[in-house]
Design a protein around this motif. Structure first.
Motif, PDB file in Angstrom:
ATOM      1  N   ASP A   4       0.813  -1.208   0.000  1.00  0.00           N
ATOM      2  CA  ASP A   4       0.000   0.000   0.000  1.00  0.00           C
ATOM      3  C   ASP A   4       0.850   1.264   0.000  1.00  0.00           C
ATOM      4  N   ASP A   5       2.031   1.199   0.631  1.00  0.00           N
ATOM      5  CA  ASP A   5       2.872   2.380   0.723  1.00  0.00           C
ATOM      6  C   ASP A   5       3.985   2.384  -0.316  1.00  0.00           C
ATOM      7  N   ILE A   6       3.906   1.508  -1.302  1.00  0.00           N
ATOM      8  CA  ILE A   6       4.901   1.451  -2.369  1.00  0.00           C
ATOM      9  C   ILE A   6       4.363   2.206  -3.585  1.00  0.00           C
ATOM     10  N   ILE A   7       5.102   3.200  -4.058  1.00  0.00           N
ATOM     11  CA  ILE A   7       4.672   4.035  -5.187  1.00  0.00           C
ATOM     12  C   ILE A   7       5.181   3.406  -6.480  1.00  0.00           C
ATOM     13  N   LYS A   8       4.263   3.100  -7.388  1.00  0.00           N
ATOM     14  CA  LYS A   8       4.630   2.485  -8.668  1.00  0.00           C
ATOM     15  C   LYS A   8       4.795   3.585  -9.725  1.00  0.00           C
ATOM     16  N   ILE A   9       6.011   3.690 -10.266  1.00  0.00           N
ATOM     17  CA  ILE A   9       6.334   4.706 -11.269  1.00  0.00           C
ATOM     18  C   ILE A   9       6.660   4.021 -12.584  1.00  0.00           C
ATOM     19  N   ALA A  10       5.910   4.347 -13.637  1.00  0.00           N
ATOM     20  CA  ALA A  10       6.186   3.807 -14.973  1.00  0.00           C
ATOM     21  C   ALA A  10       6.978   4.831 -15.769  1.00  0.00           C
ATOM     22  N   PHE A  11       8.156   4.441 -16.239  1.00  0.00           N
ATOM     23  CA  PHE A  11       9.000   5.298 -17.067  1.00  0.00           C
ATOM     24  C   PHE A  11       8.636   5.011 -18.529  1.00  0.00           C
ATOM     25  N   VAL A  12       7.995   5.957 -19.184  1.00  0.00           N
ATOM     26  CA  VAL A  12       7.492   5.717 -20.542  1.00  0.00           C
ATOM     27  C   VAL A  12       8.068   6.745 -21.506  1.00  0.00           C
ATOM     28  N   GLY A  13       7.964   6.431 -22.789  1.00  0.00           N
ATOM     29  CA  GLY A  13       8.458   7.335 -23.813  1.00  0.00           C
ATOM     30  C   GLY A  13       8.855   6.567 -25.054  1.00  0.00           C
ATOM     31  N   LYS A  14       9.356   7.285 -26.042  1.00  0.00           N
ATOM     32  CA  LYS A  14       9.801   6.659 -27.276  1.00  0.00           C
ATOM     33  C   LYS A  14      11.017   5.784 -27.010  1.00  0.00           C
ATOM     34  N   PRO A  15      11.352   4.881 -27.930  1.00  0.00           N
ATOM     35  CA  PRO A  15      12.566   4.079 -27.757  1.00  0.00           C
ATOM     36  C   PRO A  15      13.815   4.959 -27.707  1.00  0.00           C
ATOM     37  N   ASN A  16      14.771   4.532 -26.899  1.00  0.00           N
ATOM     38  CA  ASN A  16      16.094   5.158 -26.839  1.00  0.00           C
ATOM     39  C   ASN A  16      16.069   6.594 -26.317  1.00  0.00           C
ATOM     40  N   VAL A  17      15.097   6.897 -25.452  1.00  0.00           N
ATOM     41  CA  VAL A  17      15.031   8.243 -24.885  1.00  0.00           C
ATOM     42  C   VAL A  17      15.779   8.323 -23.557  1.00  0.00           C
ATOM     43  N   GLY A  18      16.198   7.155 -23.012  1.00  0.00           N
ATOM     44  CA  GLY A  18      17.002   7.156 -21.792  1.00  0.00           C
ATOM     45  C   GLY A  18      16.294   6.616 -20.566  1.00  0.00           C
ATOM     46  N   LYS A  19      15.214   5.851 -20.760  1.00  0.00           N
ATOM     47  CA  LYS A  19      14.452   5.337 -19.618  1.00  0.00           C
ATOM     48  C   LYS A  19      15.300   4.380 -18.766  1.00  0.00           C
ATOM     49  N   SER A  20      15.915   3.402 -19.412  1.00  0.00           N
ATOM     50  CA  SER A  20      16.726   2.425 -18.672  1.00  0.00           C
ATOM     51  C   SER A  20      17.942   3.081 -18.047  1.00  0.00           C
ATOM     52  N   SER A  21      18.542   4.047 -18.755  1.00  0.00           N
ATOM     53  CA  SER A  21      19.716   4.745 -18.223  1.00  0.00           C
ATOM     54  C   SER A  21      19.362   5.501 -16.945  1.00  0.00           C
ATOM     55  N   LEU A  22      18.188   6.137 -16.924  1.00  0.00           N
ATOM     56  CA  LEU A  22      17.766   6.880 -15.734  1.00  0.00           C
ATOM     57  C   LEU A  22      17.534   5.940 -14.567  1.00  0.00           C
ATOM     58  N   ILE A  23      16.847   4.815 -14.820  1.00  0.00           N
ATOM     59  CA  ILE A  23      16.592   3.860 -13.742  1.00  0.00           C
ATOM     60  C   ILE A  23      17.902   3.315 -13.194  1.00  0.00           C
ATOM     61  N   ASN A  24      18.821   2.952 -14.075  1.00  0.00           N
ATOM     62  CA  ASN A  24      20.118   2.452 -13.629  1.00  0.00           C
ATOM     63  C   ASN A  24      20.854   3.489 -12.785  1.00  0.00           C
ATOM     64  N   LYS A  25      20.751   4.760 -13.181  1.00  0.00           N
ATOM     65  CA  LYS A  25      21.415   5.833 -12.430  1.00  0.00           C
ATOM     66  C   LYS A  25      20.782   5.998 -11.052  1.00  0.00           C
ATOM     67  N   LEU A  26      19.465   5.905 -10.970  1.00  0.00           N
ATOM     68  CA  LEU A  26      18.779   6.020  -9.684  1.00  0.00           C
ATOM     69  C   LEU A  26      19.159   4.870  -8.755  1.00  0.00           C
ATOM     70  N   LEU A  27      19.265   3.662  -9.335  1.00  0.00           N
ATOM     71  CA  LEU A  27      19.582   2.484  -8.531  1.00  0.00           C
ATOM     72  C   LEU A  27      21.058   2.404  -8.169  1.00  0.00           C
ATOM     73  N   GLY A  28      21.895   2.975  -9.032  1.00  0.00           N
ATOM     74  CA  GLY A  28      23.335   2.910  -8.780  1.00  0.00           C
ATOM     75  C   GLY A  28      24.010   1.707  -9.385  1.00  0.00           C
ATOM     76  N   TYR A  29      23.272   0.932 -10.206  1.00  0.00           N
ATOM     77  CA  TYR A  29      23.874  -0.203 -10.903  1.00  0.00           C
ATOM     78  C   TYR A  29      23.033  -0.495 -12.144  1.00  0.00           C
ATOM     79  N   ASN A  30      23.561  -1.328 -13.044  1.00  0.00           N
ATOM     80  CA  ASN A  30      22.882  -1.610 -14.302  1.00  0.00           C
ATOM     81  C   ASN A  30      21.783  -2.643 -14.113  1.00  0.00           C
ATOM     82  N   ARG A  31      20.607  -2.152 -13.724  1.00  0.00           N
ATOM     83  CA  ARG A  31      19.457  -3.033 -13.534  1.00  0.00           C
ATOM     84  C   ARG A  31      18.877  -3.477 -14.871  1.00  0.00           C
ATOM     85  N   SER A  32      18.776  -2.545 -15.821  1.00  0.00           N
ATOM     86  CA  SER A  32      18.249  -2.849 -17.144  1.00  0.00           C
ATOM     87  C   SER A  32      19.381  -2.808 -18.162  1.00  0.00           C
ATOM     88  N   ILE A  33      19.246  -3.568 -19.227  1.00  0.00           N
ATOM     89  CA  ILE A  33      20.237  -3.564 -20.289  1.00  0.00           C
ATOM     90  C   ILE A  33      20.139  -2.238 -21.032  1.00  0.00           C
TER      91      ILE A  33
END
Length: 440
Positions: free
Chosen positions: A174-203
């Motif tokens: 209930d207290d977990i906020i679900k955030i969907a990172f959306v957009g066109k291909p190759n706009v930097g969604k995975s790069s942003l998530i990896n930067k927030l996490l501090g490691y390469n979570r997504s390819i």
């Protein structure tokens, strides 16, 4: 208590995603005959008997290849093995034991994790003769299943839950906020998530369309608890050529449906495109909390007017979501990315906001005194009462005398009055009207 994590591991194309979909009860992972379709780790909740746990679907481990994508998939699978509490090692009962299975088994033994050996594609009694060669692994009794026909799954899950602690697992989403990172291909969604996490979570790759599935990652820091959903880039229909990519788009739209906050990423070097408007329109129609993030701001040539001119331009193009906040970042350099989760949380709080009924009616009463409702035909709109009936998104019902007296300009006026009086930045709100006969 933390939910146990179960990872499905094996060579490519042995039926991991089909089994994953059977267990979680939904077509979450893309199933296709092409090897390497599941590229990242896919997380979903699952339940068996009294136990709740998290399933991870992984890309296949391919050893004899120089393909960088398969190498990255192997790294992702190794991360899943490290994360997991129990490992489902799945092999192909039709193909039989191959050298690739031996290599996977060798990696799994090193993990020192509980392993349940699963022989898939045992579709009939005669196929059970294929089980015996898999005793070579020394991993105990193989579990024969047919994921395509849903055979043997109960016995297999019984073996899995034997490795869980005998406790009730709390579900505190209930207290977990679900955030969907959306957009066109190759706009930097995975790069942003990896930067927030501090490691390469997504390819991450320069090849558009690298992320084909929608990938959930739980993340917690001093700001709060989040599920970060990395989605496949959404292309125009005319550009969707692969069957697999078609399903990726469907999953991206589904991710918007199940998220709390939709974070649209725009490429600063390209500006707002028609496709960005369509993606945002989909989230707006569903009254999601929305944050607009302009990425690659570091490569834009700037002067003292660049920021205001660029923002005004995209606000004019996206004028149907005037409530959405803007953030200019660089996922590559980390510029302002620390604000992403803070702004998302603020929008989520507004998305969940509940307004006291007394104060709401006071605001609406004052608004109708300042600007009288219009006369439509021979009748004037009368508002008897209003109340908030739901959150996520905030939903209001106005009880009125006659729906024929409603005019779009006055509806917009009332909407703006609610927004100005209460902090609903970053979230859509929904207003419905119901007729109620006037008492004599």
């Amino acid at each position: 208590m933390k939910k146990p994590i179960v990872a499905i591991v094996g060579r490519p194309n042995v039926g991991k995603s089909t089994l994953f979909n059977r267990i979680v009860g939904d077509r979450v992972s893309i199933v296709d005959d092409s090897p390497g379709v599941t590229r990242d780790r896919i997380y979903r909740d699952a339940e068996w008997l009294k136990y709740k746990f998290i399933m991870i679907d992984t890309g296949g481990i391919e050893f004899k290849t120089n393909d960088d994508m398969f190498k990255n998939m192997r790294i992702q699978t190794e991360l899943a093995i490290e994360t997991a509490d129990v490992i489902l090692f799945i092999v192909d009962g039709k193909t039989g034991l191959v050298d690739g299975d031996r290599e996977v088994a060798r990696i799994l033994r090193k993990s020192k994790k509980p392993i349940v050996l699963v022989v898939n594609k045992i579709d009939s009694k005669k196929d059970e003769m294929n089980l015996y060669e898999f005793y070579e692994f020394g991993l105990g009794e193989p579990c024969p299943i047919s994921s395509s026909q849903a055979l043997g799954l109960g016995d297999m899950l019984d073996e899995v839950v034997k490795h869980f602690e005998d406790s009730d697992f709390e579900d505190s989403e209930d207290d977990i906020i679900k955030i969907a990172f959306v957009g066109k291909p190759n706009v930097g969604k995975s790069s942003l998530i990896n930067k927030l996490l501090g490691y390469n979570r997504s390819i991450v790759s320069d090849i558009a369309g690298t992320t084909r599935d929608s990938i959930d990652t739980y993340f917690e820091n001093e700001v709060g608890k989040f599920t970060l959903i990395d989605t496949a880039g959404i292309r125009k229909k005319a550009k969707i050529k692969e069957n697999v990519e078609h399903y990726s788009v469907i999953r991206s739209l589904y991710s918007i449906d199940r998220c709390d906050v939709c974070l649209l990423m725009i490429d600063a070097t390209q500006g707002v495109t028609e496709q960005d408007e369509k993606i945002l329109g989909y989230a707006h129609e569903r009254n999601k909390a929305i944050v607009i993030v302009v990425n690659k701001w570091d490569v834009v040539e700037k002067n003292n007017r660049t920021y205001n001119e660029f923002k005004n331009k995209i606000q004019n193009q996206l004028n149907f979501v005037t409530y959405a906040p803007y953030l200019f970042i660089s996922a590559l350099t980390g510029q302002r990315i620390h604000q992403v989760l803070k702004i998302s949380k603020k929008c989520y709080e507004n998305y969940s906001r509940r307004v006291p009924t007394g104060i709401l009616n006071e605001i609406i009463g004052r608004a109708t005194m300042i600007k009288e409702p219009p006369i439509v035909g021979l009748k004037r709109l009368k508002i008897y009462y209003c109340t908030q009936v739901d959150v996520k998104p905030p939903k209001f019902i106005f009880f009125i005398n006659d729906e024929s007296t409603l005019h779009f300009s006055y509806i917009r006026y009332l909407n703006n009055q609610i927004r100005e009086s209460f902090d609903f930045e970053g979230t859509g709100i929904e207003i419905q009207y119901k007729e109620r006969k006037e008492r004599k």
